[in-house]
Every structure is written in C-alpha cells, then in structure tokens.
Motif scaffolding. Structure first.
Motif, PDB file in Angstrom:
ATOM      1  N   ARG A   1      30.291  22.607  19.997  1.00 55.48           N
ATOM      2  CA  ARG A   1      29.127  22.979  19.182  1.00 55.48           C
ATOM      3  C   ARG A   1      29.150  22.259  17.840  1.00 55.48           C
ATOM      4  O   ARG A   1      28.094  21.847  17.334  1.00 55.48           O
TER       5      ARG A   1
ATOM      6  N   GLY B   1      27.895  18.800  18.467  1.00 50.41           N
ATOM      7  CA  GLY B   1      26.442  18.782  18.604  1.00 50.41           C
ATOM      8  C   GLY B   1      25.727  18.919  17.269  1.00 50.41           C
ATOM      9  O   GLY B   1      24.753  18.206  16.997  1.00 50.41           O
ATOM     10  N   LEU B   2      26.199  19.828  16.413  1.00 47.87           N
ATOM     11  CA  LEU B   2      25.578  20.008  15.101  1.00 47.87           C
ATOM     12  C   LEU B   2      25.758  18.774  14.221  1.00 47.87           C
ATOM     13  O   LEU B   2      24.834  18.360  13.510  1.00 47.87           O
ATOM     14  N   THR B   3      26.961  18.174  14.271  1.00 50.23           N
ATOM     15  CA  THR B   3      27.189  16.958  13.476  1.00 50.23           C
ATOM     16  C   THR B   3      26.307  15.820  13.946  1.00 50.23           C
ATOM     17  O   THR B   3      25.727  15.082  13.135  1.00 50.23           O
ATOM     18  N   LEU B   4      26.194  15.651  15.270  1.00 53.33           N
ATOM     19  CA  LEU B   4      25.348  14.587  15.804  1.00 53.33           C
ATOM     20  C   LEU B   4      23.888  14.814  15.450  1.00 53.33           C
ATOM     21  O   LEU B   4      23.162  13.857  15.116  1.00 53.33           O
ATOM     22  N   ALA B   5      23.444  16.071  15.485  1.00 50.05           N
ATOM     23  CA  ALA B   5      22.060  16.370  15.091  1.00 50.05           C
ATOM     24  C   ALA B   5      21.841  16.085  13.614  1.00 50.05           C
ATOM     25  O   ALA B   5      20.792  15.554  13.213  1.00 50.05           O
ATOM     26  N   THR B   6      22.833  16.434  12.774  1.00 49.21           N
ATOM     27  CA  THR B   6      22.707  16.178  11.335  1.00 49.21           C
ATOM     28  C   THR B   6      22.669  14.684  11.039  1.00 49.21           C
ATOM     29  O   THR B   6      21.873  14.215  10.216  1.00 49.21           O
TER      30      THR B   6
ATOM     31  N   THR C   1      21.694  12.306  13.072  1.00 49.73           N
ATOM     32  CA  THR C   1      20.419  11.782  13.563  1.00 49.73           C
ATOM     33  C   THR C   1      19.293  12.089  12.589  1.00 49.73           C
ATOM     34  O   THR C   1      18.462  11.215  12.263  1.00 49.73           O
TER      35      THR C   1
ATOM     36  N   PRO D   1      19.136  10.123  20.923  1.00 49.01           N
ATOM     37  CA  PRO D   1      19.993  11.056  20.169  1.00 49.01           C
ATOM     38  C   PRO D   1      19.705  12.519  20.477  1.00 49.01           C
ATOM     39  O   PRO D   1      20.639  13.327  20.583  1.00 49.01           O
ATOM     40  N   ILE D   2      18.430  12.896  20.633  1.00 56.07           N
ATOM     41  CA  ILE D   2      18.108  14.286  20.950  1.00 56.07           C
ATOM     42  C   ILE D   2      18.671  14.668  22.309  1.00 56.07           C
ATOM     43  O   ILE D   2      19.236  15.765  22.497  1.00 56.07           O
TER      44      ILE D   2
ATOM     45  N   SER E   1      21.282  13.369  23.731  1.00 55.07           N
ATOM     46  CA  SER E   1      22.735  13.472  23.585  1.00 55.07           C
ATOM     47  C   SER E   1      23.135  14.805  22.970  1.00 55.07           C
ATOM     48  O   SER E   1      24.110  15.434  23.401  1.00 55.07           O
ATOM     49  N   VAL E   2      22.385  15.264  21.972  1.00 50.76           N
ATOM     50  CA  VAL E   2      22.682  16.560  21.348  1.00 50.76           C
ATOM     51  C   VAL E   2      22.529  17.689  22.363  1.00 50.76           C
ATOM     52  O   VAL E   2      23.373  18.600  22.444  1.00 50.76           O
TER      53      VAL E   2
END
Length: 207
Positions: A139, A142-147, A149, A179-180, A182-183
């Motif tokens: 998790r 996922g949050l880091t990748l969303a941030t 992006t 990116p979305i 991937s998240v």
C-alpha cells in the motif's frame, strides 16, 4: 586380439540412474521462485544494488539543491526546444531550485518504492511472503507511486503554463493511463497479500 563381447561389457556399464560427477548442481532440480538460492534472492540482490545507487543519487541531488541556495546564478541560459524551434530561458535561482527540488522529490519517491520492494523480497527469499507487513508495504508503494505520478503531472503543467509557455505540452490523460494502471495493480496485489495473510492466520489457529 579378441574383441569384448556383450556379456563382458555388461559388468562395466554404469548402473541405471547413474549421474556423472561433472553434473552441475544448479541442474539437479527445477528452478525455484521462492526461498534461498531462488529467483527471488537474485532479484533481491539486484534491488539492493539499485537501492544503494539511487540513495547515492538522491544524496548528490540534495547536496546540489542546498548548494544552489547559497551559490548565486547569473549569466546562464537554458534552451527549451520544441517542434517549431526553441526558447531561450534565463537560468534564475528560483528556476534552478524548482528543477532540482522536483528532480530530488522524483528520485526520492522511487527510493522509497525500492526500499519497500527490498523488504518484500526479503520475505520472498525467506519463503514466507504472506506477512501482514507486506500488505502495508504494498500500500505504501501504491501511495508513493500515485504521489509521484500526480507530482510529475502538476510540475509539468506548471512548467508548460508558466515557465516555457508554448514550448511544452502538459501531460494528457492518455499519458496517465499507464501510471494509473500500475497504481491499481499494486493495490490489487496488496489485497491479494492481505487475503493470503488472513488464510495463513486462520490455518495456524486451526492447527
């Protein structure tokens, strides 16, 4: 000189199931994906190397960012190119700090992702992947990748609109699809690991 007959050669032939001494140890069994000496352990080593290199790069960018605060910048220009030509942009201190800060944040985000991946692969190497902490690590990834992006999207929009107008296009929705996706995949994997950890806990209580 008499030639050896088939009856004489039977005692000299190797027994059934004979394995030559020069057989490679790696070929004795199927390639494992979990546990010591598996594919996961090799990927763990690669992640360790990438983590150290990325940590050094992040430290270098932080030093450059701090140095740019105190070192005056003057008489420097940067050229932003586009399909229809280029634009000469003076390299001011705020622009340099913005670029170094954005790049440091981008690299630091992937450093956090690699850190959690290393901890996950450590459990894979130990042959015990379904741990509750792996759910939190996925998790966090996922949050880091969303941030990261969202930060790239905002930073590129600011550069395209304010710093170099007309020379750079902001990110479109089509560029955000990968990116979305991937998240979403990372969060789905987190739920899979959570379910695996729950089933493991129930089996331990049953035993």
């Amino acid at each position: 000189m008499r030639l050896p007959t088939l009856e004489n050669l039977k005692g000299r032939l190797p027994a059934k199931g004979f394995r030559p001494r020069f057989a490679l140890p790696l070929l004795r069994g199927p390639l494992r994906t979990l546990g010591p000496g598996s594919v996961a352990s090799l990927l763990k080593i690669a992640l360790d190397v990438a983590y150290v290199l990325l940590m050094l790069l992040t430290a270098g960018l932080l030093i450059a960012f701090v140095a740019a605060i105190f070192i005056p910048i003057s008489n420097y220009n940067v050229t932003v190119t586009a399909h229809d030509g280029g634009l000469q942009q003076p390299l001011t201190q705020p622009l340099l700090l913005f670029g170094l800060g954005a790049l440091t944040a981008w690299v630091g985000g992937f450093l956090l992702i690699l850190r959690n991946l290393r901890l996950i692969f450590r459990t894979l190497t130990a042959g015990d992947p379904f741990r509750p902490e792996n759910v939190r690590r996925l998790r966090a990834i996922g949050l880091t990748l969303a941030t990261v992006t969202a930060g790239v999207w905002v930073a590129q929009g600011m550069v395209a609109a304010g710093l170099v107008p007309g020379q750079m296009d902001p990110q479109g929705f089509g560029e955000l699809l990968t990116p979305i996706f991937s998240v979403l995949v990372v969060f789905v994997l987190a739920e899979v690991f959570r379910e695996g950890a729950r089933l493991r806990r129930e089996s331990e209580l049953t035993i």
